[in-house]
Design an enzyme around this catalytic site. Structure first.
Site, PDB file in Angstrom:
ATOM      1  CG  HIS A   1      -3.459 -17.470   6.970  1.00 26.21           C
ATOM      2  ND1 HIS A   1      -4.744 -17.907   6.819  1.00 26.21           N
ATOM      3  CD2 HIS A   1      -2.691 -18.584   7.119  1.00 26.21           C
ATOM      4  CE1 HIS A   1      -4.778 -19.229   6.901  1.00 26.21           C
ATOM      5  NE2 HIS A   1      -3.545 -19.670   7.081  1.00 26.21           N
TER       6      HIS A   1
ATOM      7  CD  GLU B   1      -2.826 -21.726   1.612  1.00 20.98           C
ATOM      8  OE1 GLU B   1      -3.785 -21.226   1.021  1.00 20.98           O
ATOM      9  OE2 GLU B   1      -2.825 -21.963   2.839  1.00 20.98           O
TER      10      GLU B   1
ATOM     11  CB  SER C   1      -6.787 -28.752  10.723  1.00 18.70           C
ATOM     12  OG  SER C   1      -6.503 -29.229   9.428  1.00 18.70           O
TER      13      SER C   1
ATOM     14  CG  ASN D   1      -2.094 -20.880  11.554  1.00 18.02           C
ATOM     15  OD1 ASN D   1      -2.387 -20.377  12.640  1.00 18.02           O
ATOM     16  ND2 ASN D   1      -2.639 -20.482  10.406  1.00 18.02           N
ATOM     17  CG  PHE D   2      -1.467 -22.972  17.970  1.00 19.99           C
ATOM     18  CD1 PHE D   2      -0.542 -23.752  17.302  1.00 19.99           C
ATOM     19  CD2 PHE D   2      -1.315 -22.821  19.356  1.00 19.99           C
ATOM     20  CE1 PHE D   2       0.518 -24.368  17.978  1.00 19.99           C
ATOM     21  CE2 PHE D   2      -0.262 -23.432  20.040  1.00 19.99           C
ATOM     22  CZ  PHE D   2       0.658 -24.205  19.346  1.00 19.99           C
TER      23      PHE D   2
END
Lengths: 222, 222, 222, 222
Positions: free
Chosen positions: A93, A141, A203, A9-10
């Site tokens: 998200h 998550e 990240s 994920n950018f």
């Protein structure tokens, strides 16, 4: 998208603005091709079309709105994602939470259009609930893995395994991605061992000094 | 963007999905070049980068979020718009209303980055309020001109003139676009005569059987 | 609401849940009556009606939605606030930001119904913009006064004075409240000296061990 | 709340502003007491406290926000609802849709505080998903029963029965309310026969010329 998969994920990091985003996409493509692994990239919204035209690995959208094509200025329809060359999308998200009725709409619309769907979720109950909208994937998550230095390899292995089992119990057609606690190849290997069929990270790759090295390490775990 | 300008909002119409959006962008570019008029296009979010690379006329974003680059999955930063080749953006479109603090943030961030801003507004009070955030342009949609068959040529001319004057009174640096009631060249001419420095329109061009004909008619009013 | 005024926002603090909120309302009423000062209270949404029936000082709502009465489950109309005995409302509080078109709608609807309006704003540009929607009051929170130990008495006096002047320049009918940097009577006195016609505060009173003492100190500045 | 139950959502209709809302609450209470049936009322947000003090039947909130007590101006916490005398709340009403993570938060917070929860949902998939957050009730609005003159008595009986069965399959602890297609006593009887344990309705009672008559008719179906 084949599994096991590594989904990058950018987000909207400075490190992927403009040409830099296209470069990172090509680095991902090169490694995916050379090493024969599945890497899926999720570029910035405005770069989706240009990056989809630049690489031949799967390109996903970061989001789709639960709206039909038409007078919806500023929104992103599933139709637009497909038209731009995207093959799937993240949905819900943690930085772009959606209403449950809208998740349901978006997942179904994507299914009709042949777009793949990764619905993100924040805990066990929400993961189970979302699995009933029939997405291709749930990216979980587990709260125990968010932040800090806890990774799937150092955490209690039951955390991920229980989540995978709970989702499979509710809807066996849904595959699970590990969306937290993955930083290196060992973590990838552990996540897969515990039942996940891929990982979602951001990240760790995007903000790395040398994303290629991080990617090579990650795929060593497959 | 030079004035007088014709700004075409592609919205999320089926007619501009994928390659069709690029085609329409090129039609706009051809006419702008051949006829030496200013046409600004506002493509779908995911097509922004690819269309900005395909044409040399100004390409604006339909929206920017009031966020800094970083962990903002699914959002669109002003930095991303600029990086993708956009030269400006709509802000606060009626289909994507924003909070006043966010309009203020977005306009200022765009100014810092050298992006042009068109803030849309729905009535006289809101237009005046928004003009104090110092955007380049306010696109006004006088309620009297929304829907139906009323156009700037058939309406009471005071409606547009009063809006232009009121905004100029508050902030003379802000230019005004006529965002409703414009369908043909006569309307464009009338809007400019009444003090607007351009027009913003969408379906009239995008959903036209022959967008080129509509555009040629529109620019005849300049 | 008469000026100078002290407006106490109860927020959703544990300290005002249920009967405790009614008690604090009565403490405020007692002091207002005994000391002949204007204290306005802003209780939790669900307590508005019961508190308005319990005291005779002005009771404001923390928010109104920009909707007409009807099928709007979970919303709060201006009509409901008035019907419950409220005499005014906060609008666009920093914890409940609104779209500019909605601020405009809410302020106008309140004016029609005879409800007073305090529009909160976060900086000079937004304050000026909001003043054009013609609210009774703008509560400004100059960024220099947010958080930390800076108060209007220790800060550069120009900060508040300039804000007051800027708003008065745009719309002389709007009164200004100081919404940050006020903790005691000296701060109140300074705020009034600098041109504010009241203060808006919350935790300083609501979370105080002895709210009565804090209120007595505050009103000493009037 | 006991079952079978008739839940009356006051929404924000003009007919329940101020004293009129208290009157309707008392009409509901009188019938509930005299006829020994369970009637639950859901008044306007700002009237919750005052109505909870005025009647002894269950009073529910129209909404709770997924936030903890604290600096949340304009929001409604579950703690505030309980403190004001509410005994439960609607969650995710179609006019106040929530994010799935927030539904999960709100349901769990209410359970901790001893508040009952009715989660509204729009179709089968969403109903099933929401049932996994473990609310006390799901109020279903089968799309086939929305609007028009279709009621549970005239519709295909499988519509409601299938929904009830599907939810019970996923989570047998969840009770189902019929949230659409109920206008009179026959509809109530049919809904109960098909497996629902109550009904949720609004305008049929609130906007009636004589709410008492409508209520008497409704309870004849129990």
């Amino acid at each position: 998208m084949k599994t096991p998969a590594i989904v990058i994920n950018f987000k909207t990091y400075q490190q992927v603005v403009g040409e830099k985003g296209i470069e990172l996409a090509k680095i991902c493509e090169n490694i995916a091709k050379k090493e024969d692994v599945e890497i899926v990239i999720v570029p910035q919204m405005v770069d989706l079309g240009v990056i989809a035209k630049s690489v031949s690995i799967p390109v996903f959208s970061q989001h789709v709105d639960a709206v039909e094509p038409g007078s919806k200025t500023g929104h992103t329809t599933a139709e637009a994602v497909k038209g731009a060359g995207g093959t799937g999308t993240l949905i819900n998200h943690s930085e772009m939470r959606m209403r449950i009725a809208d998740i349901d709409f978006a997942v179904e619309k994507c299914r009709e259009l042949g777009l793949e769907t990764i619905v993100c979720s924040n805990n066990l109950e929400v993961s189970k609930a979302c699995s009933l909208t029939n997405p291709g994937y749930i990216a979980v998550e587990p709260p125990e893995l968010i932040g800090g230095d806890v990774s799937v390899t150092t955490a209690n292995p039951e955390i991920v395994r229980n989540t995978v089992n709970a989702i499979k119990n509710i809807n066996p057609n849904v595959k699970v991605l590990c969306g937290a606690g993955v930083k290196n190849g060992k973590d990838v290997a552990k996540a897969l061992e515990l039942g996940a069929e891929g990982v979602l990270l951001a990240s760790g790759v995007v903000k790395a000094k040398n994303p290629k090295d991080v990617l090579m390490d990650l795929i060593s775990g497959i």
